[in-house]
Motif scaffolding. Structure first.
Motif, PDB file in Angstrom:
ATOM      1  N   GLY A  32       0.833  -1.209   0.000  1.00  0.00           N
ATOM      2  CA  GLY A  32       0.000   0.000   0.000  1.00  0.00           C
ATOM      3  C   GLY A  32       0.861   1.248   0.000  1.00  0.00           C
ATOM      4  O   GLY A  32       2.047   1.204  -0.309  1.00  0.00           O
ATOM      5  N   ILE A  33       0.220   2.359   0.334  1.00  0.00           N
ATOM      6  CA  ILE A  33       0.927   3.641   0.362  1.00  0.00           C
ATOM      7  C   ILE A  33       0.668   4.290   1.712  1.00  0.00           C
ATOM      8  O   ILE A  33      -0.485   4.424   2.124  1.00  0.00           O
ATOM      9  CB  ILE A  33       0.426   4.576  -0.766  1.00  0.00           C
ATOM     10  CG1 ILE A  33       0.811   4.010  -2.143  1.00  0.00           C
ATOM     11  CG2 ILE A  33       0.986   5.990  -0.601  1.00  0.00           C
ATOM     12  CD1 ILE A  33       0.244   4.785  -3.323  1.00  0.00           C
ATOM     13  N   ILE A  34       1.725   4.674   2.411  1.00  0.00           N
ATOM     14  CA  ILE A  34       1.556   5.395   3.683  1.00  0.00           C
ATOM     15  C   ILE A  34       1.521   6.881   3.326  1.00  0.00           C
ATOM     16  O   ILE A  34       2.545   7.476   2.982  1.00  0.00           O
ATOM     17  CB  ILE A  34       2.704   5.073   4.668  1.00  0.00           C
ATOM     18  CG1 ILE A  34       2.743   3.556   4.929  1.00  0.00           C
ATOM     19  CG2 ILE A  34       2.547   5.853   5.973  1.00  0.00           C
ATOM     20  CD1 ILE A  34       3.934   3.100   5.732  1.00  0.00           C
ATOM     21  N   GLU A  35       0.331   7.451   3.370  1.00  0.00           N
ATOM     22  CA  GLU A  35       0.166   8.812   2.845  1.00  0.00           C
ATOM     23  C   GLU A  35       0.943   9.842   3.646  1.00  0.00           C
ATOM     24  O   GLU A  35       1.384  10.852   3.110  1.00  0.00           O
ATOM     25  CB  GLU A  35      -1.319   9.193   2.859  1.00  0.00           C
ATOM     26  CG  GLU A  35      -2.119   8.437   1.833  1.00  0.00           C
ATOM     27  CD  GLU A  35      -3.607   8.717   1.956  1.00  0.00           C
ATOM     28  OE1 GLU A  35      -3.985   9.759   2.506  1.00  0.00           O
ATOM     29  OE2 GLU A  35      -4.377   7.872   1.498  1.00  0.00           O
ATOM     30  N   ASN A  36       1.076   9.628   4.954  1.00  0.00           N
ATOM     31  CA  ASN A  36       1.744  10.630   5.793  1.00  0.00           C
ATOM     32  C   ASN A  36       3.186  10.241   6.110  1.00  0.00           C
ATOM     33  O   ASN A  36       3.726  10.621   7.136  1.00  0.00           O
ATOM     34  CB  ASN A  36       0.961  10.844   7.096  1.00  0.00           C
ATOM     35  CG  ASN A  36       0.753   9.553   7.871  1.00  0.00           C
ATOM     36  OD1 ASN A  36       0.775   8.476   7.297  1.00  0.00           O
ATOM     37  ND2 ASN A  36       0.542   9.657   9.174  1.00  0.00           N
ATOM     38  N   PHE A  37       3.821   9.481   5.190  1.00  0.00           N
ATOM     39  CA  PHE A  37       5.151   8.995   5.533  1.00  0.00           C
ATOM     40  C   PHE A  37       6.192  10.117   5.607  1.00  0.00           C
ATOM     41  O   PHE A  37       7.137  10.050   6.376  1.00  0.00           O
ATOM     42  CB  PHE A  37       5.568   7.856   4.590  1.00  0.00           C
ATOM     43  CG  PHE A  37       6.505   8.243   3.488  1.00  0.00           C
ATOM     44  CD1 PHE A  37       7.867   8.045   3.618  1.00  0.00           C
ATOM     45  CD2 PHE A  37       6.030   8.794   2.317  1.00  0.00           C
ATOM     46  CE1 PHE A  37       8.743   8.378   2.599  1.00  0.00           C
ATOM     47  CE2 PHE A  37       6.884   9.149   1.305  1.00  0.00           C
ATOM     48  CZ  PHE A  37       8.252   8.945   1.452  1.00  0.00           C
TER      49      PHE A  37
END
Ligand code: F6R
Length: 620
Positions: A103-108
């Protein structure tokens, strides 16, 4: 599509994980890695390329008794290049916590900044690496592994599937699902437990499984699993027995392929984005879109998009995107019309075929006409190796994975996203002058895409409204769908979905055209589905809704979450989350699919194989 496998039990964990990853190989990957527990420490082996590279590394490193706990991953890059450092699993500094993630960690970027401020050094360019460092930080503050894992997972924004292990508590794996970009299935035998992203990864060992839902976390130990919500509340999970025949096994927890394909759209779109956007800078490289020399040569003076059915509707949205973002004029035509209208093909023109199957005769004929008259030919295609792919100079793959349901769903969303990427890439290539002309920043528009899988996940949340609508309206013979601006093609698509699988007659119209004819159809028996999200034409849509209501029609509005005003106007409201305007069609398409699916199943129709339709229309 990344693959995840985890194991706790008496077998050789390495062998189970490698076998599981092999079963998921067909989903595609660029590197792979495995973490196993031996002598109270975690040993990680990673390799770029095929699983055989990982296997030979593992053979070289083999020593000690076979491990009984481990996790493995096949990566398809989202953040950072295809390198051994970026392959999963990722570790904390001391190498005591290993994590894999889909997935994608939006707040990385925020999380990474926070961790760097604590003095933590990152070894990879991935978003995933924030997780082991966060867990480590919480464990150092005194939390046991499971609590630290819950606390770290609660910090992640976006749609993810995460699995982790700790050398300090070597008897367990922790697995979580946030949103819909990655599934987690847990397989059980009396003395062993398996964790996987997809059912085929564990079918060699067990058929007794549970599926995690959005926001659930599992603590898996040998032969047992406990599931909790993120706030710690326990969840009583239903066990499923996976059927032995391969078709039912592939459907997993779903009744139909169409349903499965609707619900895997966050994941499909994540795959579409992989490796194509640098989410820190917003850069989309034309080269990353596999457009070959055709793309690298420059920007076309204009584009003719040719497609059929759902793919044509995606093309109409693409016209809006490419013209708005890149200011390249686009004409969209049916494949079946284009070749019979003697189109004007001038130097600098690109013909863009959009086709899921890559085998649609009319689309192929239109592309071939373009080619014969000297146009550059591009294709947006799902099926690898198809004729459209072979004919085109440049191809942007949808990467939706196989679509089995005859009715197109996930390939609709992924082909819109492909065109959004193309528009951003063209605009970025055209650079400052285009930015000025279009008043849109193509870098910031590309960064918006990081939120898309999470937003799709929110749009897929369980909602009783679909069943309620199907119960109330399944006996209607006619429906009208209205939309405007970038959401006008969604009205066309909504009508197509409904008619093709439920056999209810439906018309899709640009809302402003209603008064020029279709308004005559409206009476108190006519359900009218109106796409009325908070965008530039919202007020116009409200006025259309008022006109429908004034004639006694029944309004089902697809509206932005939190819009209380529209509740006073419409009879029913289906919510989609707030999103940047140019991304709204990706979300508003989903209620159309869910509504059609619910109506068709309520009517007992064969949704996967509707009458008279074929998945590939290879004749004129
Ligand atoms: C609708 C549907 C069809 C296809 C059309 C084009 O749900 O599936 O309308 O979109 O036949 O097919 P492709 O994209 O394979 O060229």
């Amino acid at each position: 599509m990344c693959g995840i496998i985890g194991y706790v039990g008496p077998r050789n964990a390495t062998a189970v994980i490698l076998n599981g990853l092999r079963r998921l190989e067909y989903r595609g990957y660029d590197s792979a890695g495995i973490a196993i527990l031996g002598d109270n420490s975690i040993r990680v082996t990673r390799a770029v390329g095929k699983l055989s590279n990982l296997e030979s590394r593992l053979r070289q490193a083999e020593d000690g008794p076979p491990p009984s706990v481990g996790i493995g991953h096949t990566r398809w890059a989202t953040h950072g290049g295809v390198t051994e450092h970026n392959a999963h699993p990722h570790l904390n500094d001391a190498g005591t916590i290993a994590v894999i993630q889909n997935g994608i960690i939006e707040n990385f970027i925020e999380l990474k900044g926070e961790l760097q401020a604590e003095g933590i050094r990152f070894r990879s360019e991935t978003d995933t690496e924030v997780i082991p460092h966060l867990v480590d930080l919480y464990m150092k503050a005194g939390m046991p592994f499971a609590r630290a894992a819950f606390a770290a997972i609660a910090r992640l924004q976006g749609s993810n599937a995460v699995v982790m292990m700790s050398a300090q508590e070597p008897d367990k794996l922790i697995a979580a699902r946030l949103g819909n970009a990655g599934g987690i299935v847990i397989g059980l035998n009396p003395d062993e437990t398996f964790v996987a992203s997809d059912v085929p990864g564990i079918l060699d060992y067990t058929r007794d499984v549970i599926f995690l839902e959005d926001g659930e976390v599992a603590i898996a130990q040998a032969g047992q699993v406990s599931v909790y919500r993120l706030d710690g509340a326990p969840v009583n999970k239903q066990r499923h027995a996976i059927a032995w025949d391969p078709v039912s096994a592939e459907k997993g927890e779903y009744r139909h392929f169409m349903q499965k394909e609707i619900f895997e759209q966050a994941r499909a779109v994540t795959d579409t984005l992989r490796g194509r956007v640098n989410f820190e800078t917003g850069e989309v490289a034309l080269e990353s879109l596999e457009l070959g020399t055709g793309g690298a040569e420059g920007i076309p003076a204009r584009i003719h998009t040719v497609a059929c059915g759902t793919s044509k509707h995606a093309g109409l949205i693409g016209k809006f995107l490419i013209e708005r973002i890149a200011r390249v004029p686009v004409e969209v035509d049916y494949g079946s019309e284009y070749r019979y209208r003697d189109p004007i093909i001038e130097p600098g023109l690109a013909v863009l075929g959009i086709t899921q199957s890559g085998e649609t005769a009319d689309t192929l004929a239109a592309m071939s006409l373009g080619k014969a008259r000297g146009a550059r030919v591009w294709a947006i295609v799902n099926a690898i190796g198809s004729q459209a792919e072979r004919m085109a100079e440049g191809v942007i793959h949808m990467r939706a994975g196989p679509e089995i349901g005859v009715c197109s769903t996930k390939t609709f969303l992924t082909s819109i996203v492909d065109q959004y990427l193309l528009a951003c890439a063209l605009a970025q290539r055209a650079n400052a002058q285009t930015v000025e002309r279009s008043n849109a920043d193509p870098f910031s528009l590309a960064r918006d895409l990081a939120h898309l899988p999470g937003l799709i996940g929110q749009t897929l949340k369980p909602d009783p409204i679909y069943e309620a609508l199907a119960n109330r309206f399944h006996d209607r013979r006619h429906f009208l769908f209205l939309g405007r601006g970038i959401n006008y093609p969604i009205a066309l698509e909504g009508a197509l979905k409904l008619k093709e699988i439920s056999y209810i007659h439906a018309e899709g119209y640009p809302a402003g055209e209603m008064k020029h004819g279709p308004i005559a159809l409206i009476d108190e028996t006519m359900p009218v589905v109106c796409v009325a999200v908070r965008d530039g034409v919202y007020e116009k849509m409200i006025s259309q809704i008022e006109q429908v209501k004034a004639r006694g029609g029944i309004v089902i509005a697809i509206a932005t979450e939190g819009d209380d005003f529209i509740r006073q106007k419409a009879d029913y409201v289906i919510n989609v989350p707030a999103a940047p305007e140019l991304l709204t069609p990706v979300l508003t398409a989903i209620p159309m699919q869910r509504l059609a699916y619910e109506m068709a199943t309520r009517l007992g129709c064969d949704v996967d194989q509707p009458r008279n339709l074929a998945k590939s229309v290879t004749v004129e």
